[in-house]
Design a protein around this motif. Structure first.
Motif, PDB file in Angstrom:
ATOM      1  N   ASP D 122      50.087  46.526  37.101  1.00 42.53           N
ATOM      2  CA  ASP D 122      49.226  45.444  37.565  1.00 42.53           C
ATOM      3  C   ASP D 122      47.716  46.064  38.234  1.00 42.53           C
ATOM      4  O   ASP D 122      47.487  46.156  39.390  1.00 42.53           O
ATOM      5  CB  ASP D 122      49.960  44.861  38.998  1.00 42.53           C
ATOM      6  CG  ASP D 122      49.155  44.015  39.579  1.00 42.53           C
ATOM      7  OD1 ASP D 122      48.341  43.019  38.886  1.00 42.53           O
ATOM      8  OD2 ASP D 122      49.190  43.760  40.755  1.00 42.53           O
ATOM      9  N   LYS D 178      44.011  41.559  38.395  1.00 42.13           N
ATOM     10  CA  LYS D 178      43.268  40.361  38.204  1.00 42.13           C
ATOM     11  C   LYS D 178      41.532  40.690  38.790  1.00 42.13           C
ATOM     12  O   LYS D 178      40.664  40.042  38.119  1.00 42.13           O
ATOM     13  CB  LYS D 178      43.724  39.339  39.509  1.00 42.13           C
ATOM     14  CG  LYS D 178      43.132  37.843  39.367  1.00 42.13           C
ATOM     15  CD  LYS D 178      43.941  37.077  40.061  1.00 42.13           C
ATOM     16  CE  LYS D 178      44.911  36.186  39.283  1.00 42.13           C
ATOM     17  NZ  LYS D 178      45.577  35.187  40.135  1.00 42.13           N
ATOM     18  N   SER D 181      40.085  42.843  35.824  1.00 44.48           N
ATOM     19  CA  SER D 181      39.713  41.954  34.621  1.00 44.48           C
ATOM     20  C   SER D 181      38.403  41.011  35.149  1.00 44.48           C
ATOM     21  O   SER D 181      37.566  40.881  33.959  1.00 44.48           O
ATOM     22  CB  SER D 181      40.707  41.262  34.224  1.00 44.48           C
ATOM     23  OG  SER D 181      41.458  40.333  35.066  1.00 44.48           O
ATOM     24  N   THR D 182      37.856  41.116  36.156  1.00 37.93           N
ATOM     25  CA  THR D 182      36.749  40.290  36.554  1.00 37.93           C
ATOM     26  C   THR D 182      35.430  41.487  37.157  1.00 37.93           C
ATOM     27  O   THR D 182      34.414  40.845  37.264  1.00 37.93           O
ATOM     28  CB  THR D 182      36.817  39.032  37.499  1.00 37.93           C
ATOM     29  OG1 THR D 182      37.352  39.847  38.594  1.00 37.93           O
ATOM     30  CG2 THR D 182      38.080  38.149  36.846  1.00 37.93           C
TER      31      THR D 182
END
Lengths: 253, 253, 253, 253, 253, 253
Positions: D122, D178, D181-182
């Motif tokens: 993660d 999360k 990835s941005t």
């Protein structure tokens, strides 16, 4: 005093010979001191499978050394049947660096392959590859502008790279092989024409480095990259206009 | 009339630039028309496992093309993870050809690696590789003469190679890429300075050829190889003496 | 006198056993002295990717030796994980040779795979493979004539191969392993039924050879190939008719 | 506010379970949020060929992910037959980082293998691997202290790693998948217990970053690494003594 | 009634041709119906690295099919660059099975390589390989008895293998390809001359099988293996004496 | 008395922890004594190329060990560049076993990948993998029942596996590593909930075994598998209902 008599903030002589390979859409021979790299750019009218249908372009790089680019002969990776970790790391770096200044959306579904083949090595081959690949890429892009496929170069900025390090007690710019092999800290820096960082990779395997040393090295890198971009501009004098325009638009946005 | 205006028995311009790569014991850039090959020779103080203890030396060759040496980009063999059949065939040919003029017994247990890297291709890359590799090998051998390890070059003769073929109705010498791709017969010839055959590889895939056509091609090859050896002699002018001596001894034997 | 008592221009005994493998569209066991090769031909109703859409057919070959075909055991290429240079060179040769007598346009988009597996080796395995593969290929082609897919065999001529060489002072035909390992010159010749050359591969690794020796070897090869084609004709007696017709048409053209 | 409610300078929960695998000389399961890595350390009484006879030790690392560590299944590198570029880059990084705090001379000719196997991913798997591998390595080293082979741990300092980046407009510490990835900038930082840099790898592929952003990220990394080293010290409470001594000696030198 | 008219407990015709390949120390062609396998045994005067210094011998096997042994052509494993799972499973089985009847201690540090090459396949290739490999191995061993190196064959018993299965409702012996592809249960059995199990591999992929079906299949296997060993004894008639002696000694122990 | 004090027909303690990996559609950690395997099940909405268009589903498995799952470190198969024979044999076994209880027609064109990664090994890793993979597969299948894609689980029965063997004179159940390495016979058994055989693989490499020993081992296996299926039922208590229904239907047919 450095081994070759340079000042601590002085690059080795840089020569960029454009259109070095007749078949390629873009190409140059870049020489940084005794390090010599043939960079070619190839246009391909499609993108890799994982990008198909997305409407965007792709920039990818491959890097290799001739077996006798170095003081002792290295076995070819083709003979060994696999690409080594160092090579993979370098070609991933080159591709990533170049993509950072390209407007992939504006490219359409096209790939530009950048091949960087070191024919003679004396330190700094990966950074010379990036600096030379930028020039080869501009020439290949210009072909699509000339043919009317693109209105302007899909570029946001210039891009160049250099190495800095700590040799003995002193931070120095653009290490040659002899310096590189005795450096206790080694850092590769990729920057844009506007002075922003694209990649920063520093390693203190032999001795960890302090925040102050980091600052010093970064300042040297800035000096070196400004000079390298100056060399790129001279080499690309005849394409500067349309390219400068593309950069200008970006900087006004 | 040939596509580039040459006579049917005329070589393309030949240039041999010695000491092209600073690290190698011997090296040259050979240019035959637009075909350009970097040849390096590396001395190694041992022989491969299958020859150990025999007291003899070994000559081996590797051949490769930069991805953009050709009109369209070729994937690297290192990326494909294996060396292709064409490459293997060529590097076996180069090694075998060079060994034919070397006195392996006189070398002692040493290997000379010949690396032939095509940076630009326009037909005849394997024959240019042989012709250039000979020059690089002489320079590497001379190093061991200079250091007193050898009394003289362990060489029996000069060696060069060229291609001949039948294009349309006519037998022609030294085919460029355009000619090669339309030739109905294609032959590579390796010869010594004394005019003997070392290798003869003729293929009539598109049309078998007659004994008469074979004779014609062989005559042309002889003309071409005489000229190539002349170029080698000019390039090696300063090492001619000790080398000529070694050839002389051989021819008196 | 040769080691096995043959005259210098005498082939070893040749036996061709057709339909040796029940599953293949064409197959034979060819024995040339103690050299034994199983040749099979497989029809495939498509061509490789690089030929799709061109309307033409393709002939391709693979060659292998059982590990114990030779005096000492050879490691399998599947275990080594790669096909060696010698194997690649041979299978490229077989494919090229067979294609030279096939009318690829007349085949339609079909491939014939020729597998040549040496079960016992005593010199001349590559030339026996070519001679045997021709017979297997004819049988596979005949299947498509029998089924009405083709009106006639898409063949221009017979094709066979043999080796010649210089052993001691003498040029000899069809070298067995013992001769081959002492030969100073070794040449493989592939010829058509009409006496034209398809491939000529001569190597003088141990000693270069003169134009006169080349002529002698070529004359011997012609004798050997005439005899091999005679054996092929006997073996294929029942298919001769339609095949002869196809050759006849060609020779009148 | 971050996606999981953390402050911009807050690590995810960290758990280190020592002696997780019974066979290994040292091992732990490190959990950083939902990222879980099994780290093992293996002692080997020899060094790789290139180091033999030098009297020094070696630390090397391998990194892998279980196929279903990620949201979609990744093909195994063993099935693909080669180790990918990303994996090689990471395992080179882990090895280099760990070596920086080890006194290789004091190890003698021994190797410690560090295996980092991600069982659930993660974000931040390479930095968690470094932090966990340090603990496993200490336990393996302690075995040689316990057996009397070494007088003390051949270590100079603690070592941990974390990631920082720019998400939206804000610099944040320890990105989960999360966020990663941005992120427009992504940087991995490896530091010692004394706050010096061992590795700094920043990438602005989506947008180059300014010197000010670099400073901000470096400050956050320092906070994170102090906390991670605190967790290591707690986990290694029972071996702290001899280890602290070894660090103390070093810092007095 | 079976597809080829055999009774449910009837083997296909078995032929064993000894000394099939002249170079091998032992060899045979075994034919079981249309399944044909060339088995060779190679003596090597050393053992693999993991066994050196232990004073014991080793038996190892390799298995392969010619591409056109089957109804459709299979790509060569050498071309694919790796040995497939099925092949590995089979060659591990053959080696393990043969080792079970060999007195490895009595062999000294020698290896026997068993190569099983299927030239035509019609079901039961792995079991035919084991049965044939036993004969080839005996011949190779006998060579060392003849030369006086060994006093007797280092063998404990005969060894053969067959397949059994459930086709439709009925348990049958020695399945051919057509039966094998419709069988719901498939079992390979390797047994010694004294009727003991060496390997038992049963698979009910299409339908699990009951303990009763297991008993039935085992009984059939026993019948088949008795017949196969009878064929081996006939083929080895001239070496029976010393071999029977060796078995006799064992059975008295 | 066994080395760990168990009765000859006693399993080691079995623990199944469901939903062990958050990303997978189904997963568990199965512990059988000190053997620990992470099993994950991945749903893929397509089948492999050789099955496309047939309307059926597919179950496939991959198996691997962490390098330090064992007493000494094993090199990774990814580093060696190929999957070994033992691994291939095991993953083929796992896939085949699981498929035997799945109604592939009822799955539609979907694949379930079962990944079995051994994190700690103490004998019986392949049988623990099968037993654990069944549980992971049920959970993944249940996801498609919950989403309404399937009306019921496409399963015919429970499935588990264990090992039996002969250690010393005695047949024993569920061998740990120490027992396994001294066993003279080793057998893996896969059975269904209804007590039928799916796989039976017995090997008497060190000593062939008698029909009586076979019976004894089979009886022990039955005891072990009944207990393992009991553990599966407990672990899957909440999904039992719909699953039991599917089994019930099958058993009435």
């Amino acid at each position: 005093m450095r081994v070759d008599g340079r000042a601590h903030d002085q690059l080795r002589p840089v020569t960029i010979t454009r259109n070095y390979i007749k078949h390629a859409e873009g190409s140059c021979l870049i020489e940084v001191g005794d390090t010599k790299v043939i960079c070619t750019a190839t246009l391909e009218e499609r993108v890799p499978p994982f990008m198909r249908g997305g409407g965007k372009g792709w920039i990818t790089a491959e890097y290799s050394m001739l077996p006798r680019a170095t003081a002792t002969r290295n076995a070819r990776e083709s003979s060994k049947g696999k690409v080594g970790g160092r090579t993979m790391e370098i070609q991933r770096l080159i591709g990533r660096a170049l993509r950072s200044v390209v407007n992939l959306e504006a490219m359409g579904e096209r790939t530009i392959w950048l091949d960087c083949d070191v024919i003679q090595a004396d330190g700094g081959t990966r950074t010379a590859s990036i600096t030379g690949a930028f020039v080869a890429m501009v020439d290949a892009m210009q072909k699509l502008v000339d043919s009317g496929t693109w209105k302007q170069l899909p570029l946001n900025d210039f891009l160049a790279a250099t190495s800095v390090g700590v040799v003995g007690e002193e931070a120095v710019l653009d290490l040659n092989y002899k310096e590189d092999s005795t450096a206790i800290v080694d850092m590769n820096v990729v920057m844009t024409g506007k002075g922003k960082f694209v990649e920063l990779q520093g390693t203190g395997e032999d001795a960890p480095f302090s925040p102050e040393q980091l600052q010093e090295m970064i300042s040297l890198a800035k000096v070196g990259i400004d000079n390298l971009i100056h060399s790129q501009k001279e080499a690309l004098a005849d394409v500067t206009l349309s390219f400068a325009q593309s950069v200008a638009e970006e900087s006004h946005a």
